[in-house]
Design an enzyme around this catalytic site. Structure first.
Site, short mmCIF file in Angstrom:
data_model
loop_
_atom_site.label_atom_id
_atom_site.label_comp_id
_atom_site.label_asym_id
_atom_site.label_seq_id
_atom_site.Cartn_x
_atom_site.Cartn_y
_atom_site.Cartn_z
CG HIS A 1 41.49 53.24 50.75
ND1 HIS A 1 41.52 53.64 49.44
CD2 HIS A 1 40.40 52.46 50.87
CE1 HIS A 1 40.48 53.14 48.79
NE2 HIS A 1 39.78 52.42 49.65
CG MET A 7 40.90 45.43 36.55
SD MET A 7 40.59 46.63 35.22
CE MET A 7 40.75 48.18 36.08
NE ARG A 8 37.87 39.23 39.41
CZ ARG A 8 37.52 38.93 40.64
NH1 ARG A 8 38.07 37.92 41.25
NH2 ARG A 8 36.61 39.63 41.27
N GLY A 20 45.49 46.11 42.59
CA GLY A 20 46.93 46.29 42.79
C GLY A 20 47.66 44.97 42.99
CD GLU A 21 46.29 42.47 47.63
OE1 GLU A 21 45.85 41.31 47.67
OE2 GLU A 21 45.99 43.35 48.46
CG ASN A 22 44.84 39.64 42.49
OD1 ASN A 22 45.53 38.68 42.76
ND2 ASN A 22 43.99 40.17 43.35
NE ARG A 43 36.94 50.86 57.07
CZ ARG A 43 36.26 50.95 55.94
NH1 ARG A 43 35.22 50.19 55.73
NH2 ARG A 43 36.63 51.81 55.02
CE LYS A 89 32.22 43.56 54.35
NZ LYS A 89 32.79 44.71 53.67
CD GLU A 123 41.61 48.13 54.32
OE1 GLU A 123 41.19 47.23 53.57
OE2 GLU A 123 41.18 49.29 54.27
CG LEU A 177 45.64 50.46 42.62
CD1 LEU A 177 46.39 50.10 41.35
CD2 LEU A 177 45.23 51.93 42.58
NE ARG A 198 33.46 55.67 45.98
CZ ARG A 198 34.25 55.07 46.85
NH1 ARG A 198 35.53 55.35 46.89
NH2 ARG A 198 33.74 54.22 47.71
P1 ADP Z 1 37.11 46.36 47.75
O1 ADP Z 1 37.54 47.77 47.53
O2 ADP Z 1 35.65 46.16 47.54
O3 ADP Z 1 37.68 45.73 49.00
P2 ADP Z 1 39.00 44.66 46.36
O4 ADP Z 1 40.22 45.21 47.01
O5 ADP Z 1 38.61 43.26 46.67
O6 ADP Z 1 37.74 45.59 46.52
O7 ADP Z 1 39.22 44.78 44.77
C1 ADP Z 1 38.20 44.46 43.87
C2 ADP Z 1 38.74 44.65 42.45
O8 ADP Z 1 39.88 43.80 42.27
C3 ADP Z 1 37.72 44.27 41.38
O9 ADP Z 1 37.74 45.23 40.34
C4 ADP Z 1 38.28 42.95 40.88
O10 ADP Z 1 37.92 42.72 39.54
C5 ADP Z 1 39.76 43.19 41.00
N1 ADP Z 1 40.50 41.92 40.91
C6 ADP Z 1 40.50 40.89 41.77
N2 ADP Z 1 41.24 39.87 41.28
C7 ADP Z 1 41.72 40.28 40.06
C8 ADP Z 1 42.56 39.69 39.06
N3 ADP Z 1 43.04 38.45 39.19
N4 ADP Z 1 42.83 40.43 37.96
C9 ADP Z 1 42.35 41.67 37.80
N5 ADP Z 1 41.55 42.27 38.71
C10 ADP Z 1 41.25 41.60 39.83
#
Ligand code: ADP
Length: 404
Positions: free
Chosen positions: A182, A285-286, A334-336, A93, A14, A387, A211, A243
């Site tokens: 992380h 998670m969605r 964590g963001e969403n 990285r 990447k 990151e 998260l 995990r």
């Molecule tokens: P990675 O660790 O692979 O970089 P990300 O930081 O992109 O992963 O996080 C992926 C997780 O975030 C998934 O479980 C995804 O479902 C969740 N996610 C992304 N958008 C939302 C949202 N709007 N609501 C709930 N969970 C979300």
């Protein structure tokens, strides 16, 4: 001048290109399926009119070296990079830096040997990183390259946090201890949180929660990591996508004795088949949110266990720190994930953690934001992680010998 950030895996790389003047991300992409009959290169970039363009090409990419060459060629073709001489640094990285790397390191033979030496601790990651590092050296020897380690930020942990209570020789002879991961993300959001709080980072006590598919919590005292939830490997701690996080080691003994699992079987079970996936059959998670809202009891339990574990870590780190300026949520969840944040913070009012429910529930809000109520003693912040930007900035500082 520009900085290129590379995250090389065993069969993919990447990449992201930044302009130093304003730290704009000019391009990002992926080289995938290296070594397979049909590989792929993807690139998206900003054109002169600031519109996003994308292109994708399928072709065999036999080695990491050719992957790197393809990346540079694609960046040149689209005009975002005129020549490699425009690169002030390349930041790689690297997941595991062992105890040796407390800071990013300018890559030379000694650094490569040290990354190789800790590869047994990160067998899925470090060999791929090394392939990318060697490829860059072979192809662009004139561009300074820097390794930025996921473990480095956690190297300030005291022994009571990083040692396991197992016989000492396992630590002294085999380096079995907690390292944490992380780190680049925790460090980035901690710095951003300090800016948000308008307080020098060296005076901030924070609990940062990254998260995503992988998840970890970090306790930060006076700007430095004093504890983190991941351990020898990224398996310890929170409930994650696939995990298990924390578990009684006697479960492992039981599985060996009674189900005949060997090391590979255990690795698969705990790293790939557990967590949210193991609990409810889904690790997104969605989707879990949707299932739980529709009454699926397994999805509901997966959410309850995720937030129960999160709350335990928030409480533990609060107790370790004594006082907390801000709780910071980052990563895709964590963001969403409104419900995860709400339930992780519910009932913590006596600790001075009070969410503003409406702000927390703004699903279309993006960017850095405060979701705590005015009466909350502890600010609760959502800070999107970056990151790649952190790696780019650390790489440039290492090359120029500057401090923050
Ligand atoms: P990675 O660790 O692979 O970089 P990300 O930081 O992109 O992963 O996080 C992926 C997780 O975030 C998934 O479980 C995804 O479902 C969740 N996610 C992304 N958008 C939302 C949202 N709007 N609501 C709930 N969970 C979300």
């Amino acid at each position: 001048m520009k900085v290129l950030v590379l995250n090389s895996g065993s069969s993919s790389i990447k990449y992201q290109l930044f302009r130093i003047d304003d730290w704009q991300a000019l391009a990002l992409g992926l080289v995938a399926r290296i070594g397979e009959p049909e590989g792929e290169i993807k690139l998206s970039w900003r054109d002169d009119a600031d519109a996003t363009q994308a292109r994708q090409e399928s072709l065999p990419i036999p080695s990491h070296e050719q992957g790197i060459e393809r990346i540079i060629r694609a960046l040149r073709d689209t005009g975002v990079l005129t020549d490699v001489t425009e690169l002030a640094a390349i930041g790689h990285r690297v997941v595991h830096g062992g105890v040796r790397f407390k800071q990013p390191a300018l890559i030379d033979d000694t650094v490569i040997a040290a990354i190789r030496a800790v590869a047994p601790l990160a067998p899925l990651h470090n060999p791929g990183h090394l392939a990318g590092i060697e490829a860059v050296r072979a192809h662009f020897p004139g561009v300074p390259a820097v390794a930025v380690f996921d473990t480095a930020f956690h190297q300030t942990m005291p022994p009571e946090a990083y040692r396991y209570a197992i016989p000492e020789t396992l630590y002294t002879e085999h380096q079995i201890r907690r390292y944490g991961f992380h780190g680049t993300s925790h460090q980035y959001v901690a710095k951003r949180a300090a800016l948000w709080l308008d307080t020098p980072l060296a005076q901030c006590n924070l609990i940062t929660l990254h998260l995503g598919n992988g998840a970890s919590a970090t306790a930060i005292r006076a700007g430095q990591c004093v504890d983190t939830s991941m351990g020898l490997t990224p398996l310890e701690g929170l409930v994650m996508g696939t995990r298990s996080g924390d578990i009684d080691p006697a479960v492992v003994i039981y599985l060996c004795k009674h189900l005949g699992l060997n090391a590979d079987g255990l690795d698969r079970l705990f790293n790939r088949q557990s967590g949210l996936l193991g609990l409810c059959g889904v690790n997104d998670m969605r989707e879990i949110d949707r299932l739980a809202a529709a009454g699926d009891e397994r999805a509901e339990l997966a959410i309850a266990m995720t937030t129960h574990r999160l709350k335990k870590y928030i409480g533990a780190y609060y107790a370790e720190l004594g006082w907390v300026d801000a709780l910071v949520f980052t990563g895709g969840i964590g963001e969403n994930a409104v419900e995860i944040r709400r339930r992780a913070c519910a009932g913590l009012e006596r600790l001075g953690i009070v969410l503003d429910d409406a702000r927390n529930a703004e699903t279309h809000a993006h960017g850095e934001r405060d979701i705590s109520a005015a009466i909350s003693d502890v600010r609760v912040l959502v800070i999107p992680t970056n990151e790649e930007l952190e790696i780019a900035q650390q790489a440039l500082r290492t090359v120029t010998g500057t401090t923050e």
